[in-house]
Design a protein around this motif. Sequence first.
Motif, PDB file in Angstrom:
ATOM      1  N   GLY A  23       0.766  -1.128  -0.257  1.00  0.00           N
ATOM      2  CA  GLY A  23       0.218   0.137   0.124  1.00  0.00           C
ATOM      3  C   GLY A  23       0.905   1.554  -0.238  1.00  0.00           C
ATOM      4  O   GLY A  23       0.497   2.243  -0.558  1.00  0.00           O
ATOM      5  N   LEU A  24       1.872   1.540   0.650  1.00  0.00           N
ATOM      6  CA  LEU A  24       2.804   2.419   0.821  1.00  0.00           C
ATOM      7  C   LEU A  24       3.214   2.726  -0.830  1.00  0.00           C
ATOM      8  O   LEU A  24       3.904   3.764  -0.985  1.00  0.00           O
ATOM      9  CB  LEU A  24       3.613   1.971   1.474  1.00  0.00           C
ATOM     10  N   ARG A  25       4.157   1.625  -1.361  1.00  0.00           N
ATOM     11  CA  ARG A  25       4.395   1.896  -2.669  1.00  0.00           C
ATOM     12  C   ARG A  25       3.599   2.376  -3.302  1.00  0.00           C
ATOM     13  O   ARG A  25       3.806   3.033  -4.697  1.00  0.00           O
ATOM     14  CB  ARG A  25       5.141   0.188  -2.732  1.00  0.00           C
ATOM     15  N   LEU A  26       2.066   1.696  -3.411  1.00  0.00           N
ATOM     16  CA  LEU A  26       0.967   2.000  -4.492  1.00  0.00           C
ATOM     17  C   LEU A  26       1.063   4.355  -4.157  1.00  0.00           C
ATOM     18  O   LEU A  26       1.178   4.758  -4.992  1.00  0.00           O
ATOM     19  CB  LEU A  26      -0.395   1.822  -4.148  1.00  0.00           C
ATOM     20  N   LEU A  27       1.022   4.027  -2.781  1.00  0.00           N
ATOM     21  CA  LEU A  27       1.039   5.710  -2.782  1.00  0.00           C
ATOM     22  C   LEU A  27       1.831   6.678  -3.063  1.00  0.00           C
ATOM     23  O   LEU A  27       1.740   7.079  -3.930  1.00  0.00           O
ATOM     24  CB  LEU A  27       0.671   6.033  -0.683  1.00  0.00           C
ATOM     25  N   ALA A  28       2.846   5.610  -3.080  1.00  0.00           N
ATOM     26  CA  ALA A  28       4.207   6.103  -3.453  1.00  0.00           C
ATOM     27  C   ALA A  28       4.865   6.548  -5.129  1.00  0.00           C
ATOM     28  O   ALA A  28       4.393   7.914  -5.434  1.00  0.00           O
ATOM     29  CB  ALA A  28       5.694   5.730  -3.084  1.00  0.00           C
ATOM     30  N   GLU A  29       3.467   5.356  -5.801  1.00  0.00           N
ATOM     31  CA  GLU A  29       3.687   5.919  -7.143  1.00  0.00           C
ATOM     32  C   GLU A  29       2.584   7.015  -7.393  1.00  0.00           C
ATOM     33  O   GLU A  29       3.198   6.885  -8.624  1.00  0.00           O
ATOM     34  CB  GLU A  29       3.862   4.093  -7.500  1.00  0.00           C
ATOM     35  N   LEU A  31       1.709   9.880  -5.406  1.00  0.00           N
ATOM     36  CA  LEU A  31       2.253  10.803  -5.911  1.00  0.00           C
ATOM     37  C   LEU A  31       3.775  10.970  -6.112  1.00  0.00           C
ATOM     38  O   LEU A  31       3.307  12.013  -7.036  1.00  0.00           O
ATOM     39  CB  LEU A  31       2.874  10.430  -4.372  1.00  0.00           C
ATOM     40  N   LEU A  32       4.701   9.940  -7.104  1.00  0.00           N
ATOM     41  CA  LEU A  32       4.968  10.266  -7.777  1.00  0.00           C
ATOM     42  C   LEU A  32       4.680  10.876  -9.496  1.00  0.00           C
ATOM     43  O   LEU A  32       4.837  11.551 -10.074  1.00  0.00           O
ATOM     44  CB  LEU A  32       5.706   9.432  -8.153  1.00  0.00           C
ATOM     45  N   ALA A  33       3.779  10.093  -9.549  1.00  0.00           N
ATOM     46  CA  ALA A  33       2.855  10.510 -10.717  1.00  0.00           C
ATOM     47  C   ALA A  33       2.321  12.141 -11.181  1.00  0.00           C
ATOM     48  O   ALA A  33       2.420  12.413 -11.982  1.00  0.00           O
ATOM     49  CB  ALA A  33       1.933   9.233 -11.052  1.00  0.00           C
ATOM     50  N   LEU A  34       1.975  12.587  -9.585  1.00  0.00           N
ATOM     51  CA  LEU A  34       1.634  13.858  -9.912  1.00  0.00           C
ATOM     52  C   LEU A  34       2.662  14.865  -9.439  1.00  0.00           C
ATOM     53  O   LEU A  34       2.185  16.304 -10.010  1.00  0.00           O
ATOM     54  CB  LEU A  34       1.262  13.963  -8.155  1.00  0.00           C
ATOM     55  N   ALA A  35       3.655  13.858  -9.539  1.00  0.00           N
ATOM     56  CA  ALA A  35       4.560  15.069  -9.766  1.00  0.00           C
ATOM     57  C   ALA A  35       5.360  15.114 -11.067  1.00  0.00           C
ATOM     58  O   ALA A  35       6.126  15.670 -11.272  1.00  0.00           O
ATOM     59  CB  ALA A  35       5.979  14.665  -8.545  1.00  0.00           C
ATOM     60  N   GLU A  36       4.909  14.007 -11.759  1.00  0.00           N
ATOM     61  CA  GLU A  36       6.051  14.391 -13.599  1.00  0.00           C
ATOM     62  C   GLU A  36       5.641  15.702 -13.727  1.00  0.00           C
ATOM     63  O   GLU A  36       4.308  16.659 -14.019  1.00  0.00           O
ATOM     64  CB  GLU A  36       4.622  13.163 -14.124  1.00  0.00           C
ATOM     65  N   PRO A  37       7.252  15.940 -14.491  1.00  0.00           N
ATOM     66  CA  PRO A  37       6.741  17.154 -15.922  1.00  0.00           C
ATOM     67  C   PRO A  37       5.861  17.147 -16.312  1.00  0.00           C
ATOM     68  O   PRO A  37       5.339  16.444 -17.069  1.00  0.00           O
ATOM     69  CB  PRO A  37       7.983  17.592 -15.986  1.00  0.00           C
ATOM     70  N   GLY A  42      -3.731  21.195 -10.427  1.00  0.00           N
ATOM     71  CA  GLY A  42      -4.879  20.868 -10.260  1.00  0.00           C
ATOM     72  C   GLY A  42      -5.481  19.390 -10.232  1.00  0.00           C
ATOM     73  O   GLY A  42      -6.403  19.174  -9.983  1.00  0.00           O
ATOM     74  N   TYR A  43      -4.860  18.841 -11.432  1.00  0.00           N
ATOM     75  CA  TYR A  43      -4.831  17.091 -11.476  1.00  0.00           C
ATOM     76  C   TYR A  43      -5.072  16.608  -9.947  1.00  0.00           C
ATOM     77  O   TYR A  43      -4.455  16.803  -9.160  1.00  0.00           O
ATOM     78  CB  TYR A  43      -4.200  16.825 -12.027  1.00  0.00           C
ATOM     79  N   HIS A  44      -5.973  15.847 -10.387  1.00  0.00           N
ATOM     80  CA  HIS A  44      -5.837  15.167  -8.603  1.00  0.00           C
ATOM     81  C   HIS A  44      -6.603  14.016  -8.721  1.00  0.00           C
ATOM     82  O   HIS A  44      -7.276  13.467 -10.108  1.00  0.00           O
ATOM     83  CB  HIS A  44      -6.866  15.386  -7.817  1.00  0.00           C
ATOM     84  N   LEU A  45      -6.421  12.621  -7.813  1.00  0.00           N
ATOM     85  CA  LEU A  45      -6.201  11.598  -7.708  1.00  0.00           C
ATOM     86  C   LEU A  45      -7.350  11.441  -6.202  1.00  0.00           C
ATOM     87  O   LEU A  45      -7.311  11.496  -5.250  1.00  0.00           O
ATOM     88  CB  LEU A  45      -6.041  10.585  -8.084  1.00  0.00           C
ATOM     89  N   HIS A  46      -8.458  10.561  -6.976  1.00  0.00           N
ATOM     90  CA  HIS A  46      -9.486  10.001  -5.795  1.00  0.00           C
ATOM     91  C   HIS A  46      -9.612   8.551  -5.259  1.00  0.00           C
ATOM     92  O   HIS A  46      -9.351   7.647  -6.238  1.00  0.00           O
ATOM     93  CB  HIS A  46     -11.282  10.084  -6.462  1.00  0.00           C
ATOM     94  N   LEU A  47      -9.129   8.782  -4.231  1.00  0.00           N
ATOM     95  CA  LEU A  47      -8.963   6.931  -3.301  1.00  0.00           C
ATOM     96  C   LEU A  47     -10.084   7.084  -2.863  1.00  0.00           C
ATOM     97  O   LEU A  47     -10.081   7.534  -1.563  1.00  0.00           O
ATOM     98  CB  LEU A  47      -7.829   6.702  -2.737  1.00  0.00           C
ATOM     99  N   ASP A  48     -10.537   5.965  -2.958  1.00  0.00           N
ATOM    100  CA  ASP A  48     -12.436   5.452  -1.946  1.00  0.00           C
ATOM    101  C   ASP A  48     -12.232   4.368  -1.027  1.00  0.00           C
ATOM    102  O   ASP A  48     -11.374   3.382  -1.390  1.00  0.00           O
ATOM    103  CB  ASP A  48     -13.934   5.845  -3.295  1.00  0.00           C
ATOM    104  N   ALA A  49     -13.210   4.853  -0.622  1.00  0.00           N
ATOM    105  CA  ALA A  49     -13.416   2.984   0.559  1.00  0.00           C
ATOM    106  C   ALA A  49     -13.578   1.705  -0.362  1.00  0.00           C
ATOM    107  O   ALA A  49     -14.817   2.157  -0.796  1.00  0.00           O
ATOM    108  CB  ALA A  49     -14.057   3.714   1.748  1.00  0.00           C
TER     109      ALA A  49
END
Length: 68
Positions: A23-29, A31-37, A42-49
């Motif tokens: 799960g930590l690896r998934l979150l890191a991936e 977050l890294l995707a959001l940091a891509e040049p 404003g791009y965002h990802l929803h994680l849902d229960a």
Amino acid sequence: MNEPRITVQSSAGETSIAANAEGLRLLAERLLALAEPGLRDGYHLHLDAGVDLEDGSAGLILERDDSI
């Protein structure tokens, strides 16, 4: 390899994110995707229960905000 497991709990102004190693690896991936040049502000990802997060978790939004 185990299935990613992530829980998000929120109360009294605090948020706790707990996860197994996968799960930590998934979150890191994500977050890294959001940091891509080239990714727009404003791009965002929803994680849902029950989908990305364990049942009973609070929802989580990861958002890129270049004004911060």
